[in-house]
Write a protein that holds these residues in place. Structure first.
Motif, short mmCIF file in Angstrom:
data_model
loop_
_atom_site.label_atom_id
_atom_site.label_comp_id
_atom_site.label_asym_id
_atom_site.label_seq_id
_atom_site.Cartn_x
_atom_site.Cartn_y
_atom_site.Cartn_z
N UNK A 57 0.85 -1.18 0.00
CA UNK A 57 0.00 0.00 0.00
C UNK A 57 0.89 1.24 0.00
N UNK A 58 0.62 2.17 -0.90
CA UNK A 58 1.38 3.40 -0.98
C UNK A 58 0.43 4.59 -0.90
N UNK A 59 0.99 5.75 -0.56
CA UNK A 59 0.11 6.91 -0.57
C UNK A 59 -0.06 7.34 -2.02
N UNK A 60 -1.19 7.85 -2.36
CA UNK A 60 -1.53 8.15 -3.74
C UNK A 60 -1.25 9.56 -4.17
N UNK A 61 -0.10 10.11 -3.80
CA UNK A 61 0.19 11.50 -4.15
C UNK A 61 0.78 11.67 -5.54
N UNK A 62 1.29 10.59 -6.14
CA UNK A 62 1.82 10.71 -7.50
C UNK A 62 0.68 11.02 -8.46
N UNK A 63 0.94 11.84 -9.45
CA UNK A 63 -0.10 12.27 -10.37
C UNK A 63 -0.74 11.12 -11.13
N UNK A 64 0.00 10.04 -11.37
CA UNK A 64 -0.58 8.94 -12.16
C UNK A 64 -1.74 8.27 -11.45
N UNK A 65 -1.87 8.37 -10.14
CA UNK A 65 -3.00 7.76 -9.42
C UNK A 65 -4.30 8.51 -9.67
N UNK A 66 -4.23 9.78 -9.98
CA UNK A 66 -5.44 10.61 -10.11
C UNK A 66 -5.71 11.10 -11.52
N UNK A 67 -4.83 10.79 -12.45
CA UNK A 67 -5.02 11.24 -13.83
C UNK A 67 -6.01 10.33 -14.54
N UNK A 68 -6.89 10.92 -15.31
CA UNK A 68 -7.87 10.18 -16.12
C UNK A 68 -7.38 10.22 -17.57
N UNK A 69 -7.32 9.05 -18.20
CA UNK A 69 -6.81 8.93 -19.57
C UNK A 69 -7.93 8.55 -20.53
#
Length: 81
Positions: A12-24
């Protein structure tokens, strides 16, 4: 939904990287390798970094499902780090 067992090795990692929240969208370039989930139909695909997401008509929606939108669900470690 990606399934796993109690013996699976997950971190489990914290989701601060942009790839976790970017919609493609369809045919966009994949930022990081992983399992992506379509927000409209809940279908999951495994995609490799720098490859394109499945384009239309390979992945098709009904009008009720709306636009095809991919979001990272599980990041895979393909670089060994």
């Amino acid at each position: 939904m990606a399934w796993h067992t109690s013996t699976s090795v997950l971190q489990l990692v914290n989701g601060t990287n942009t790839w976790w929240n970017t919609i493609y969208g369809p045919a966009d370039k994949v930022a990081v390798s992983g399992i992506y989930r379509c927000l409209g139909c809940k279908c999951e695909v495994t995609c490799n970094k720098n490859d394109p997401f499945p384009p239309q008509p390979k992945h098709v929606h009904t009008t009720a499902q709306g636009a095809i939108r991919w979001k990272l669900n599980v990041r895979t470690n393909t670089e060994g780090t």
